[in-house]
Scaffold this motif. Structure first.
Motif, PDB file in Angstrom:
ATOM      1  N   MET A   1       3.280  -5.278   9.685  1.00 18.96           N
ATOM      2  CA  MET A   1       3.262  -6.423   8.781  1.00 18.96           C
ATOM      3  C   MET A   1       4.654  -7.037   8.724  1.00 18.96           C
ATOM      4  O   MET A   1       5.655  -6.323   8.701  1.00 18.96           O
ATOM      5  CB  MET A   1       2.816  -6.000   7.376  1.00 18.96           C
ATOM      6  N   ASP A   2       4.696  -8.345   8.710  1.00 18.78           N
ATOM      7  CA  ASP A   2       5.972  -9.041   8.576  1.00 18.78           C
ATOM      8  C   ASP A   2       6.678  -8.591   7.304  1.00 18.78           C
ATOM      9  O   ASP A   2       6.068  -8.522   6.235  1.00 18.78           O
ATOM     10  CB  ASP A   2       5.729 -10.553   8.547  1.00 18.78           C
ATOM     11  N   ALA A   3       7.959  -8.276   7.420  1.00 16.01           N
ATOM     12  CA  ALA A   3       8.705  -7.725   6.281  1.00 16.01           C
ATOM     13  C   ALA A   3       8.673  -8.653   5.079  1.00 16.01           C
ATOM     14  O   ALA A   3       8.675  -8.197   3.932  1.00 16.01           O
ATOM     15  CB  ALA A   3      10.153  -7.450   6.693  1.00 16.01           C
ATOM     16  N   GLY A   4       8.635  -9.946   5.302  1.00 15.68           N
ATOM     17  CA  GLY A   4       8.600 -10.888   4.192  1.00 15.68           C
ATOM     18  C   GLY A   4       7.309 -10.851   3.405  1.00 15.68           C
ATOM     19  O   GLY A   4       7.266 -11.279   2.244  1.00 15.68           O
ATOM     20  N   GLN A   5       6.242 -10.335   4.033  1.00  9.67           N
ATOM     21  CA  GLN A   5       4.947 -10.255   3.362  1.00  9.67           C
ATOM     22  C   GLN A   5       4.785  -8.984   2.539  1.00  9.67           C
ATOM     23  O   GLN A   5       3.912  -8.904   1.674  1.00  9.67           O
ATOM     24  CB  GLN A   5       3.823 -10.330   4.397  1.00  9.67           C
ATOM     25  N   VAL A   6       5.608  -7.979   2.805  1.00 15.47           N
ATOM     26  CA  VAL A   6       5.430  -6.685   2.156  1.00 15.47           C
ATOM     27  C   VAL A   6       5.516  -6.777   0.628  1.00 15.47           C
ATOM     28  O   VAL A   6       4.627  -6.273  -0.077  1.00 15.47           O
ATOM     29  CB  VAL A   6       6.430  -5.655   2.709  1.00 15.47           C
ATOM     30  N   PRO A   7       6.544  -7.424   0.034  1.00 14.36           N
ATOM     31  CA  PRO A   7       6.584  -7.506  -1.433  1.00 14.36           C
ATOM     32  C   PRO A   7       5.376  -8.229  -2.019  1.00 14.36           C
ATOM     33  O   PRO A   7       4.863  -7.837  -3.075  1.00 14.36           O
ATOM     34  CB  PRO A   7       7.881  -8.275  -1.711  1.00 14.36           C
ATOM     35  N   VAL A   8       4.914  -9.260  -1.341  1.00 15.86           N
ATOM     36  CA  VAL A   8       3.739 -10.008  -1.818  1.00 15.86           C
ATOM     37  C   VAL A   8       2.507  -9.122  -1.812  1.00 15.86           C
ATOM     38  O   VAL A   8       1.736  -9.085  -2.787  1.00 15.86           O
ATOM     39  CB  VAL A   8       3.502 -11.253  -0.937  1.00 15.86           C
ATOM     40  N   GLN A   9       2.322  -8.404  -0.732  1.00 12.93           N
ATOM     41  CA  GLN A   9       1.135  -7.555  -0.623  1.00 12.93           C
ATOM     42  C   GLN A   9       1.202  -6.367  -1.571  1.00 12.93           C
ATOM     43  O   GLN A   9       0.165  -5.908  -2.078  1.00 12.93           O
ATOM     44  CB  GLN A   9       0.965  -7.081   0.822  1.00 12.93           C
ATOM     45  N   ARG A  10       2.383  -5.858  -1.825  1.00  7.37           N
ATOM     46  CA  ARG A  10       2.497  -4.765  -2.796  1.00  7.37           C
ATOM     47  C   ARG A  10       2.067  -5.249  -4.183  1.00  7.37           C
ATOM     48  O   ARG A  10       1.374  -4.528  -4.919  1.00  7.37           O
ATOM     49  CB  ARG A  10       3.918  -4.213  -2.825  1.00  7.37           C
ATOM     50  N   GLU A  11       2.471  -6.439  -4.564  1.00  4.68           N
ATOM     51  CA  GLU A  11       2.050  -6.987  -5.852  1.00  4.68           C
ATOM     52  C   GLU A  11       0.540  -7.181  -5.903  1.00  4.68           C
ATOM     53  O   GLU A  11      -0.096  -6.960  -6.940  1.00  4.68           O
ATOM     54  CB  GLU A  11       2.770  -8.311  -6.123  1.00  4.68           C
ATOM     55  N   ARG A  12      -0.040  -7.577  -4.800  1.00  7.01           N
ATOM     56  CA  ARG A  12      -1.496  -7.751  -4.751  1.00  7.01           C
ATOM     57  C   ARG A  12      -2.214  -6.408  -4.874  1.00  7.01           C
ATOM     58  O   ARG A  12      -3.257  -6.322  -5.533  1.00  7.01           O
ATOM     59  CB  ARG A  12      -1.881  -8.460  -3.456  1.00  7.01           C
ATOM     60  N   LEU A  13      -1.674  -5.376  -4.240  1.00  3.18           N
ATOM     61  CA  LEU A  13      -2.257  -4.041  -4.379  1.00  3.18           C
ATOM     62  C   LEU A  13      -2.202  -3.572  -5.828  1.00  3.18           C
ATOM     63  O   LEU A  13      -3.187  -3.026  -6.358  1.00  3.18           O
ATOM     64  CB  LEU A  13      -1.514  -3.052  -3.485  1.00  3.18           C
ATOM     65  N   LEU A  14      -1.083  -3.775  -6.474  1.00  2.93           N
ATOM     66  CA  LEU A  14      -0.946  -3.359  -7.871  1.00  2.93           C
ATOM     67  C   LEU A  14      -1.926  -4.114  -8.767  1.00  2.93           C
ATOM     68  O   LEU A  14      -2.547  -3.535  -9.660  1.00  2.93           O
ATOM     69  CB  LEU A  14       0.494  -3.582  -8.346  1.00  2.93           C
ATOM     70  N   ALA A  15      -2.078  -5.416  -8.525  1.00  5.36           N
ATOM     71  CA  ALA A  15      -2.976  -6.226  -9.347  1.00  5.36           C
ATOM     72  C   ALA A  15      -4.427  -5.786  -9.178  1.00  5.36           C
ATOM     73  O   ALA A  15      -5.196  -5.726 -10.154  1.00  5.36           O
ATOM     74  CB  ALA A  15      -2.823  -7.704  -8.993  1.00  5.36           C
ATOM     75  N   TYR A  16      -4.815  -5.468  -7.948  1.00  9.96           N
ATOM     76  CA  TYR A  16      -6.197  -5.047  -7.698  1.00  9.96           C
ATOM     77  C   TYR A  16      -6.513  -3.724  -8.372  1.00  9.96           C
ATOM     78  O   TYR A  16      -7.536  -3.584  -9.066  1.00  9.96           O
ATOM     79  CB  TYR A  16      -6.442  -4.951  -6.192  1.00  9.96           C
ATOM     80  N   CYS A  17      -5.656  -2.747  -8.198  1.00 13.92           N
ATOM     81  CA  CYS A  17      -5.908  -1.435  -8.786  1.00 13.92           C
ATOM     82  C   CYS A  17      -5.870  -1.508 -10.315  1.00 13.92           C
ATOM     83  O   CYS A  17      -6.661  -0.848 -11.004  1.00 13.92           O
ATOM     84  CB  CYS A  17      -4.885  -0.434  -8.255  1.00 13.92           C
ATOM     85  N   LYS A  18      -4.976  -2.335 -10.835  1.00 13.04           N
ATOM     86  CA  LYS A  18      -4.881  -2.490 -12.289  1.00 13.04           C
ATOM     87  C   LYS A  18      -6.167  -3.078 -12.863  1.00 13.04           C
ATOM     88  O   LYS A  18      -6.627  -2.668 -13.937  1.00 13.04           O
ATOM     89  CB  LYS A  18      -3.688  -3.372 -12.640  1.00 13.04           C
ATOM     90  N   LEU A  19      -6.774  -4.026 -12.146  1.00 11.41           N
ATOM     91  CA  LEU A  19      -8.025  -4.609 -12.637  1.00 11.41           C
ATOM     92  C   LEU A  19      -9.134  -3.566 -12.663  1.00 11.41           C
ATOM     93  O   LEU A  19      -9.985  -3.581 -13.561  1.00 11.41           O
ATOM     94  CB  LEU A  19      -8.436  -5.801 -11.778  1.00 11.41           C
ATOM     95  N   ASP A  20      -9.140  -2.651 -11.706  1.00 10.04           N
ATOM     96  CA  ASP A  20     -10.172  -1.604 -11.699  1.00 10.04           C
ATOM     97  C   ASP A  20     -10.150  -0.797 -12.997  1.00 10.04           C
ATOM     98  O   ASP A  20     -11.207  -0.511 -13.583  1.00 10.04           O
ATOM     99  CB  ASP A  20      -9.963  -0.662 -10.513  1.00 10.04           C
ATOM    100  N   THR A  21      -8.972  -0.414 -13.454  1.00  9.32           N
ATOM    101  CA  THR A  21      -8.926   0.404 -14.674  1.00  9.32           C
ATOM    102  C   THR A  21      -9.093  -0.443 -15.926  1.00  9.32           C
ATOM    103  O   THR A  21      -9.674   0.010 -16.914  1.00  9.32           O
ATOM    104  CB  THR A  21      -7.639   1.241 -14.748  1.00  9.32           C
ATOM    105  N   TRP A  22      -8.600  -1.671 -15.906  1.00  4.21           N
ATOM    106  CA  TRP A  22      -8.825  -2.557 -17.054  1.00  4.21           C
ATOM    107  C   TRP A  22     -10.312  -2.867 -17.190  1.00  4.21           C
ATOM    108  O   TRP A  22     -10.842  -2.959 -18.314  1.00  4.21           O
ATOM    109  CB  TRP A  22      -8.019  -3.834 -16.913  1.00  4.21           C
TER     110      TRP A  22
END
Length: 212
Positions: free
Chosen positions: A183-204
């Motif tokens: 993955m392009d290094a510039g995309q990594v922070p964006v995708q990490r935030e998306r992973l956190l948002a998805y998992c957080k919605l599961d528990t919410w």
């Protein structure tokens, strides 16, 4: 078939078993074809992320804990120890399906020194999906009980459709690409935030379904 919800009061009584504070737990896991760790066979599920919402009482403000592994090194021991700390030793732990149970059992085998603590966690698990299998059915579920089928009916203001990353297969794929450096290094922070948002919605979502 009749188009009306069906309530089984005996099936709902299991909710009385919950002990406060209640925690709501969700894992994300990846299953690489080429193993990343020596003792792990191909396609073995490896948790790399969790989200945990905590309610001290039904009226309390929720608290949130989360963990997302770095993509280098071996994060499994750190994740397990952090999770055990966040889970504490009292109260029920709500999950949705038996996936978290299977992953916790695998972690207990992986880390024998933590087996006693993990087994104590297993005793506290409560599968919220069983409530919708046995206690409450709705025609809007279309005969399914997955959280993505139940949530739009029970809590219509919440939606996975609003997320850029909104399913488990995409989550494991994204993390896998980061892990192997594809993955392009510039995309990594964006995708990490998306992973956190998805998992957080599961528990919410579990919090909202429990209190609905």
């Amino acid at each position: 078939q009749g188009g009306e919800p069906r309530v089984n009061h005996d099936g709902l009584k299991v909710l009385d078993q919950l002990q406060w504070p209640v925690r709501y737990l969700d894992f994300e896991a990846v299953n690489p074809t080429l193993p990343w760790f020596e003792e792990v066979p191909p396609h073995e599920m490896i948790p790399f992320q969790y989200s945990l919402h905590v309610l001290d009482t039904p009226e309390a403000e929720p608290r949130h804990c989360e963990f997302l592994a770095e993509t280098d090194g071996d994060w499994r021991a750190l994740m397990t120890e952090t999770l055990l700390h966040d889970l504490g030793t009292a109260g029920s732990i709500v999950v949705y399906s038996n996936f978290e149970k299977t992953q916790l059992k695998a972690l207990a085998q992986m880390f024998p020194v933590l087996e006693g603590q993990i087994n104590a966690v297993l005793e506290r698990l409560f599968d919220l999906e069983q409530v919708f299998k046995r206690g409450y059915q709705h025609p809007g579920f279309a005969g399914r009980t997955s959280i993505k089928k139940v949530l739009p009916v029970m809590v219509p203001e919440l939606s996975y459709k609003d997320l850029a990353l909104n399913n488990g297969n995409d989550a494991l794929g994204v993390f896998g690409l980061m892990r192997v450096g594809a993955m392009d290094a510039g995309q990594v922070p964006v995708q990490r935030e998306r992973l956190l948002a998805y998992c957080k919605l599961d528990t919410w979502a579990m919090v909202r379904l429990h209190l609905a």
